[in-house]
Structure formats: C-alpha cells, structure tokens
Design a protein around this motif. Structure first.
Motif, PDB file in Angstrom:
ATOM      1  N   SER A   8       0.828  -1.212   0.000  1.00  0.00           N
ATOM      2  CA  SER A   8       0.000   0.000   0.000  1.00  0.00           C
ATOM      3  C   SER A   8       0.861   1.260   0.000  1.00  0.00           C
ATOM      4  O   SER A   8       0.492   2.247  -0.649  1.00  0.00           O
ATOM      5  CB  SER A   8      -0.953  -0.005   1.195  1.00  0.00           C
ATOM      6  OG  SER A   8      -0.250   0.051   2.422  1.00  0.00           O
ATOM      7  N   GLY A  12       0.624   4.663  -2.440  1.00  0.00           N
ATOM      8  CA  GLY A  12       0.620   6.020  -1.895  1.00  0.00           C
ATOM      9  C   GLY A  12       1.734   6.866  -2.472  1.00  0.00           C
ATOM     10  O   GLY A  12       1.547   8.057  -2.757  1.00  0.00           O
ATOM     11  N   LEU A  43      -5.373   8.334  -0.440  1.00  0.00           N
ATOM     12  CA  LEU A  43      -6.262   8.042   0.680  1.00  0.00           C
ATOM     13  C   LEU A  43      -6.674   6.578   0.714  1.00  0.00           C
ATOM     14  O   LEU A  43      -6.740   5.962   1.782  1.00  0.00           O
ATOM     15  CB  LEU A  43      -7.494   8.944   0.614  1.00  0.00           C
ATOM     16  CG  LEU A  43      -7.221  10.451   0.747  1.00  0.00           C
ATOM     17  CD1 LEU A  43      -8.498  11.252   0.579  1.00  0.00           C
ATOM     18  CD2 LEU A  43      -6.578  10.762   2.100  1.00  0.00           C
ATOM     19  N   LEU A  44      -6.946   5.992  -0.448  1.00  0.00           N
ATOM     20  CA  LEU A  44      -7.358   4.589  -0.490  1.00  0.00           C
ATOM     21  C   LEU A  44      -6.211   3.643  -0.156  1.00  0.00           C
ATOM     22  O   LEU A  44      -6.443   2.514   0.279  1.00  0.00           O
ATOM     23  CB  LEU A  44      -7.926   4.253  -1.862  1.00  0.00           C
ATOM     24  CG  LEU A  44      -9.280   4.893  -2.197  1.00  0.00           C
ATOM     25  CD1 LEU A  44      -9.682   4.595  -3.633  1.00  0.00           C
ATOM     26  CD2 LEU A  44     -10.363   4.408  -1.237  1.00  0.00           C
ATOM     27  N   SER A  45      -4.974   4.092  -0.358  1.00  0.00           N
ATOM     28  CA  SER A  45      -3.833   3.245  -0.003  1.00  0.00           C
ATOM     29  C   SER A  45      -3.707   3.059   1.506  1.00  0.00           C
ATOM     30  O   SER A  45      -3.097   2.098   1.967  1.00  0.00           O
ATOM     31  CB  SER A  45      -2.535   3.851  -0.546  1.00  0.00           C
ATOM     32  OG  SER A  45      -2.166   5.017   0.182  1.00  0.00           O
ATOM     33  N   GLN A  46      -4.265   4.009   2.270  1.00  0.00           N
ATOM     34  CA  GLN A  46      -4.195   3.978   3.740  1.00  0.00           C
ATOM     35  C   GLN A  46      -2.754   3.891   4.238  1.00  0.00           C
ATOM     36  O   GLN A  46      -2.474   3.276   5.265  1.00  0.00           O
ATOM     37  CB  GLN A  46      -5.028   2.817   4.298  1.00  0.00           C
ATOM     38  CG  GLN A  46      -6.509   2.926   3.986  1.00  0.00           C
ATOM     39  CD  GLN A  46      -7.327   1.806   4.602  1.00  0.00           C
ATOM     40  OE1 GLN A  46      -6.794   0.787   5.033  1.00  0.00           O
ATOM     41  NE2 GLN A  46      -8.627   1.996   4.646  1.00  0.00           N
ATOM     42  N   SER A  47      -1.853   4.496   3.482  1.00  0.00           N
ATOM     43  CA  SER A  47      -0.437   4.502   3.852  1.00  0.00           C
ATOM     44  C   SER A  47      -0.142   5.701   4.745  1.00  0.00           C
ATOM     45  O   SER A  47      -0.444   6.845   4.381  1.00  0.00           O
ATOM     46  CB  SER A  47       0.433   4.567   2.592  1.00  0.00           C
ATOM     47  OG  SER A  47       1.773   4.856   2.917  1.00  0.00           O
ATOM     48  N   ARG A  48       0.439   5.454   5.899  1.00  0.00           N
ATOM     49  CA  ARG A  48       0.778   6.553   6.817  1.00  0.00           C
ATOM     50  C   ARG A  48       1.843   7.451   6.211  1.00  0.00           C
ATOM     51  O   ARG A  48       1.787   8.675   6.355  1.00  0.00           O
ATOM     52  CB  ARG A  48       1.282   5.972   8.147  1.00  0.00           C
ATOM     53  CG  ARG A  48       0.246   5.166   8.914  1.00  0.00           C
ATOM     54  CD  ARG A  48       0.862   4.464  10.112  1.00  0.00           C
ATOM     55  NE  ARG A  48       1.846   3.473   9.690  1.00  0.00           N
ATOM     56  CZ  ARG A  48       2.655   2.825  10.528  1.00  0.00           C
ATOM     57  NH1 ARG A  48       2.609   3.082  11.823  1.00  0.00           N
ATOM     58  NH2 ARG A  48       3.508   1.939  10.079  1.00  0.00           N
ATOM     59  N   LEU A  51       0.356   9.895   3.745  1.00  0.00           N
ATOM     60  CA  LEU A  51      -0.353  11.002   4.383  1.00  0.00           C
ATOM     61  C   LEU A  51       0.630  12.066   4.874  1.00  0.00           C
ATOM     62  O   LEU A  51       0.357  13.268   4.778  1.00  0.00           O
ATOM     63  CB  LEU A  51      -1.200  10.480   5.549  1.00  0.00           C
ATOM     64  CG  LEU A  51      -2.364   9.558   5.160  1.00  0.00           C
ATOM     65  CD1 LEU A  51      -3.076   9.051   6.410  1.00  0.00           C
ATOM     66  CD2 LEU A  51      -3.343  10.275   4.241  1.00  0.00           C
ATOM     67  N   ALA A 104      -0.876   3.232  15.089  1.00  0.00           N
ATOM     68  CA  ALA A 104      -1.947   2.955  14.133  1.00  0.00           C
ATOM     69  C   ALA A 104      -1.770   1.575  13.504  1.00  0.00           C
ATOM     70  O   ALA A 104      -2.737   0.888  13.226  1.00  0.00           O
ATOM     71  CB  ALA A 104      -1.973   4.037  13.052  1.00  0.00           C
ATOM     72  N   ARG A 105      -0.531   1.175  13.273  1.00  0.00           N
ATOM     73  CA  ARG A 105      -0.222  -0.171  12.768  1.00  0.00           C
ATOM     74  C   ARG A 105       0.970  -0.674  13.573  1.00  0.00           C
ATOM     75  O   ARG A 105       2.106  -0.696  13.111  1.00  0.00           O
ATOM     76  CB  ARG A 105       0.073  -0.136  11.273  1.00  0.00           C
ATOM     77  CG  ARG A 105      -1.103   0.273  10.431  1.00  0.00           C
ATOM     78  CD  ARG A 105      -0.768   0.328   8.963  1.00  0.00           C
ATOM     79  NE  ARG A 105      -0.385  -0.983   8.447  1.00  0.00           N
ATOM     80  CZ  ARG A 105       0.069  -1.184   7.201  1.00  0.00           C
ATOM     81  NH1 ARG A 105       0.209  -0.174   6.382  1.00  0.00           N
ATOM     82  NH2 ARG A 105       0.385  -2.393   6.789  1.00  0.00           N
TER      83      ARG A 105
END
Length: 236
Positions: A8, A12, A43-48, A51, A104-105
């Motif tokens: 992911s 991103g 946003l859909l990748s949900q990669s910190r 962001l 978060a992860r």
C-alpha cells in the motif's frame, strides 16, 4: 491497483508523484481531475507515509513559488513567534502524534524497527565497508522478511556496507542542494525539488531500489530540472 502488488505504501508513493505532476498542469480541467485521482489513490492506499508526504512534500512547489513575495514572510513571522512561545506544548503534541502514528499499525512498526536493528547490528559486526553482498531473510520474529527491507539506508548498510550507503547519500544530497537553488526561480526546479524530497522521505520507509519501476516519472523530472539548471548556467 494490482500493479502495486501487496504494498500500500507503493500506491501512496505513486499517488504523491502524480499529485505533484497534476498540480503543474496548466489546463484547469485536467489539473482538477489529476489532483482528484491522485488524492483518491493516496487516501485509499491507507499509507501513513503517504499522508505525511501529502502534508509535508506536496505543498513544496506552491511554497517555493511564493517565496520571493514579501507577504509570505510577513505571514510566517507571527507563526514563528507563536511557535517560540508555545514550544513545549507543540513538542508534547508532536510526541503524542508520533505515538498515535506508530500505534496505528503497531505490528508493522515493530517489524520495521526489528529489521532495522538486525541490519545495523550485523552490518557493524560482520561487514562494515562492503556489506554482505546478498539479501538475507530475517527470522520468524520479523515474519521472515528480508533484513534491511522497508528502509533504504538499513538495506544499503546490510547488503552494500558503508560505501553503498555513501553511493546513494552523496548524489542525493548534491541533487537536493542544486534543486533547492533552482526552485527559487524555476517552476520545473520546484517540481524536481519536491520529487527529490519525496524520494528522501520514502528512503526511510521503503526500499527505493525495488520501487524504481513505479516512481520513474519522479527521476525523469529531477533530471529535467537539473538539465534546465545547467543550461541556464551555461547561458549566463
């Protein structure tokens, strides 16, 4: 999304490259569509990491485009002054944000940190100058992921040693210095600087070598910005 496989952060990163490119598009309709598509990918990748790049890297061309205007400095002055007054509160907020970011992860963060420690310890003890020369899988503790993966600098130290790390760090720092100067006067220089900063940021979270087939447009734009700078110097 299948082209990005299981990463992911790779999706991103590509989204950030496209976002920076889209912001330079002169046609308003294409620019808006490009920005919307790139934001969706980020946003859909949900990669910190993506962001963080969206906040810190993507605005670089815009900021450098306004740096010669006096109103920007008058705008920054009160922000700097207030930052000094509330420095302690700001540092506490940043530490809290860092903890939440890592939490978060939590499993991913643990694996990354353990892989880094293993890479550094074995590099120092076994192959300081030239590295081990090959990629090795880690133990069960890190889910058998390759030692030094998820971090370009740790990976270079483990596989290619200190000389391998310097072989990346030296040209990258020189490129950043040259593009920093070019970004003050050139729109292409601003784009190239943003791309170089993006690569620097991702070098601390991904293996740049394995993702080159995805971010090649960034390398192309960096080269174009450096070529433009050389031509301007030759002309002057």
């Amino acid at each position: 999304m299948a082209v990005f496989r299981a990463w992911s952060p790779a999706a991103g990163m590509v989204g950030l490259v496209y976002l920076i490119c889209a912001c330079q598009e002169k046609d308003r309709r294409w620019r808006n569509w490009g920005i919307a598509a790139a934001l969706a990918m980020i946003l859909l990748s949900q990669s910190r990491l993506a962001l963080v790049g969206l906040i810190m890297i993507a605005p670089i061309p815009l900021l450098f485009g306004q740096v010669t205007r006096s109103f920007l400095w008058f705008l920054i002055l009160p922000i700097v002054l207030l930052s000094g007054w509330f420095a302690v509160d700001i540092l506490e907020a940043l530490n809290l944000a860092k903890s939440e970011f890592s939490g978060a992860r939590a499993d991913s963060t643990r694996v990354r940190e353990t892989l880094g420690r293993i890479a550094v310890e074995r590099w120092q003890a076994e192959a300081f100058w030239f590295g081990h020369g090959v990629v090795e899988r880690g133990p069960h503790l890190v889910e058998y992921m390759p030692i030094g993966s998820h971090h370009s600098w740790y990976g270079l130290l483990f596989v290619k040693g200190l000389l391998g790390l310097l072989a990346l760090a030296t040209p990258l720092m020189i490129t950043l210095a040259l593009l920093l100067q070019s970004a003050l006067t050139s729109r292409l220089g601003q784009t190239g600087l943003a791309m170089a900063m993006l690569l620097l940021m991702y070098s601390f979270g991904e293996n740049l070598e394995s993702l080159a087939y995805l971010y090649w447009p960034a390398l192309l734009l960096i080269g174009m910005a450096l070529q433009q700078r050389s031509r301007r110097q030759a002309a002057s």
